[in-house]
Write a protein that holds these residues in place. Structure first.
Motif, short mmCIF file in Angstrom:
data_model
loop_
_atom_site.label_atom_id
_atom_site.label_comp_id
_atom_site.label_asym_id
_atom_site.label_seq_id
_atom_site.Cartn_x
_atom_site.Cartn_y
_atom_site.Cartn_z
N PHE A 1 43.04 12.28 12.20
CA PHE A 1 42.81 10.95 11.64
C PHE A 1 42.45 11.05 10.16
CE2 PHE A 1 39.85 7.60 10.42
CZ PHE A 1 40.53 6.46 10.78
N ASP A 2 41.50 11.94 9.84
CA ASP A 2 41.04 12.08 8.45
C ASP A 2 42.17 12.55 7.53
OD1 ASP A 2 38.47 11.23 9.09
OD2 ASP A 2 37.75 13.26 9.46
N ARG A 3 43.02 13.44 8.01
CA ARG A 3 44.14 13.93 7.20
C ARG A 3 45.11 12.79 6.88
NH1 ARG A 3 46.66 19.00 6.28
NH2 ARG A 3 44.48 19.55 6.09
N VAL A 4 45.40 11.97 7.88
CA VAL A 4 46.32 10.85 7.66
C VAL A 4 45.71 9.85 6.67
CG1 VAL A 4 47.63 8.97 8.73
CG2 VAL A 4 47.37 11.13 9.94
N VAL A 5 44.42 9.55 6.84
CA VAL A 5 43.77 8.63 5.91
C VAL A 5 43.90 9.16 4.48
CG1 VAL A 5 41.54 7.69 5.15
CG2 VAL A 5 42.18 7.59 7.56
N ASP A 6 43.63 10.45 4.30
CA ASP A 6 43.70 11.05 2.97
C ASP A 6 45.12 10.99 2.40
OD1 ASP A 6 42.67 12.69 0.70
OD2 ASP A 6 44.09 14.16 1.53
N ARG A 7 46.10 11.38 3.19
CA ARG A 7 47.48 11.41 2.69
C ARG A 7 48.03 10.01 2.40
NH1 ARG A 7 46.16 15.99 2.16
NH2 ARG A 7 47.37 17.82 2.75
N VAL A 8 47.73 9.06 3.28
CA VAL A 8 48.24 7.70 3.06
C VAL A 8 47.53 7.07 1.87
CG1 VAL A 8 48.44 5.39 4.08
CG2 VAL A 8 48.91 7.40 5.47
N THR A 9 46.25 7.34 1.73
CA THR A 9 45.49 6.76 0.62
C THR A 9 45.89 7.37 -0.71
OG1 THR A 9 43.60 6.37 2.08
CG2 THR A 9 43.15 6.37 -0.28
N ASN A 10 45.93 8.71 -0.78
CA ASN A 10 46.11 9.41 -2.06
C ASN A 10 47.49 9.98 -2.30
OD1 ASN A 10 43.25 9.11 -2.65
ND2 ASN A 10 42.92 10.64 -1.08
N GLY A 11 48.29 10.08 -1.25
CA GLY A 11 49.60 10.72 -1.39
C GLY A 11 49.47 12.22 -1.62
N LYS A 12 50.60 12.91 -1.61
CA LYS A 12 50.62 14.34 -1.93
C LYS A 12 52.08 14.76 -2.00
CE LYS A 12 48.94 18.89 -0.87
NZ LYS A 12 48.15 19.76 -0.02
N GLY A 13 52.38 15.54 -3.01
CA GLY A 13 53.77 15.98 -3.17
C GLY A 13 54.69 14.79 -3.36
N ALA A 14 55.72 14.72 -2.51
CA ALA A 14 56.70 13.63 -2.61
C ALA A 14 56.18 12.32 -2.02
CB ALA A 14 57.99 14.03 -1.90
N MET A 15 55.08 12.39 -1.29
CA MET A 15 54.56 11.16 -0.67
C MET A 15 53.71 10.39 -1.68
SD MET A 15 52.57 10.57 2.84
CE MET A 15 51.74 9.03 3.18
N PRO A 16 54.06 9.14 -1.89
CA PRO A 16 53.28 8.33 -2.83
C PRO A 16 51.98 7.84 -2.19
CG PRO A 16 55.01 7.00 -1.87
CD PRO A 16 55.20 8.40 -1.34
N PRO A 17 50.98 7.53 -3.00
CA PRO A 17 49.76 6.93 -2.45
C PRO A 17 50.02 5.48 -2.05
CG PRO A 17 49.61 7.07 -4.83
CD PRO A 17 50.90 7.76 -4.43
N PHE A 18 49.40 5.07 -0.97
CA PHE A 18 49.55 3.70 -0.52
C PHE A 18 48.29 2.87 -0.78
CE2 PHE A 18 53.15 5.57 1.43
CZ PHE A 18 54.07 4.55 1.60
N GLN A 19 47.30 3.48 -1.44
CA GLN A 19 46.10 2.73 -1.79
C GLN A 19 46.52 1.63 -2.76
OE1 GLN A 19 43.05 4.93 -3.89
NE2 GLN A 19 41.46 3.70 -2.90
N GLY A 20 46.11 0.41 -2.48
CA GLY A 20 46.51 -0.72 -3.29
C GLY A 20 47.70 -1.46 -2.69
N GLN A 21 48.52 -0.75 -1.90
CA GLN A 21 49.63 -1.41 -1.21
C GLN A 21 49.24 -1.78 0.22
OE1 GLN A 21 53.37 0.72 -1.45
NE2 GLN A 21 52.77 1.63 -3.40
N LEU A 22 48.40 -0.94 0.82
CA LEU A 22 47.86 -1.21 2.16
C LEU A 22 46.36 -1.40 2.03
CD1 LEU A 22 49.68 1.59 4.24
CD2 LEU A 22 50.33 -0.82 4.05
N THR A 23 45.82 -2.24 2.89
CA THR A 23 44.36 -2.42 2.90
C THR A 23 43.72 -1.18 3.53
OG1 THR A 23 44.29 -3.43 5.10
CG2 THR A 23 44.64 -4.92 3.19
#
Length: 134
Positions: free
Chosen positions: A95-117
């Motif tokens: 759970f914590d890893r997904v929260v971190d990756r979705v919030t901050n992104g990493k590598g090719a994955m963009p951050p979704f903070q600001g796009q998702l609540t």
């Protein structure tokens, strides 16, 4: 007649005296029960449809499907077969890893903070962490 009333008055006085108790004659309360070595189990958490993580896997599936996650990730529970990002079924992120990756992104994955609540991020993290690899 007065002679008859005197013993009766004395009897009533004695009876009345027996009904009255002074504070010093009040018995002490019983001692508390002895402590046990076993602790009572904590009460179960309230059932709100959300795990203790604060996220709802059910709501998270809708976020996963609508936020574009399926285009990059493989996750059988969502019917996703993306190949750009890692297979979530293989990685089985916490759970914590997904929260971190979705919030901050990493590598090719963009951050979704600001796009998702924050709640949507918790929800998608609950969905992924509960369903990856199953």
């Amino acid at each position: 007649m007065i002679r008859r009333l005197v013993p009766l008055a004395l009897l009533l006085a004695l009876l009345a005296a027996g009904c009255y108790s002074t504070p010093s004659s009040t018995p002490a309360p019983p001692p508390p029960p002895p402590a046990t070595t076993q602790q009572a189990a904590p009460p179960p958490p309230a059932t709100t449809g959300q795990p203790s993580s604060g996220g709802s896997a059910e709501a998270g599936k809708a976020v996963f499907l609508s936020a574009g996650c399926t285009g990059c990730h493989t996750l059988a529970a969502a019917g996703a077969t993306g190949t750009v990002g890692p297979s979530l079924d293989e990685r089985k992120p916490s759970f914590d890893r997904v929260v971190d990756r979705v919030t901050n992104g990493k590598g090719a994955m963009p951050p979704f903070q600001g796009q998702l609540t924050d709640q949507q991020i918790k929800d998608v993290a609950a969905f992924v962490s509960e369903n990856a690899g199953k």
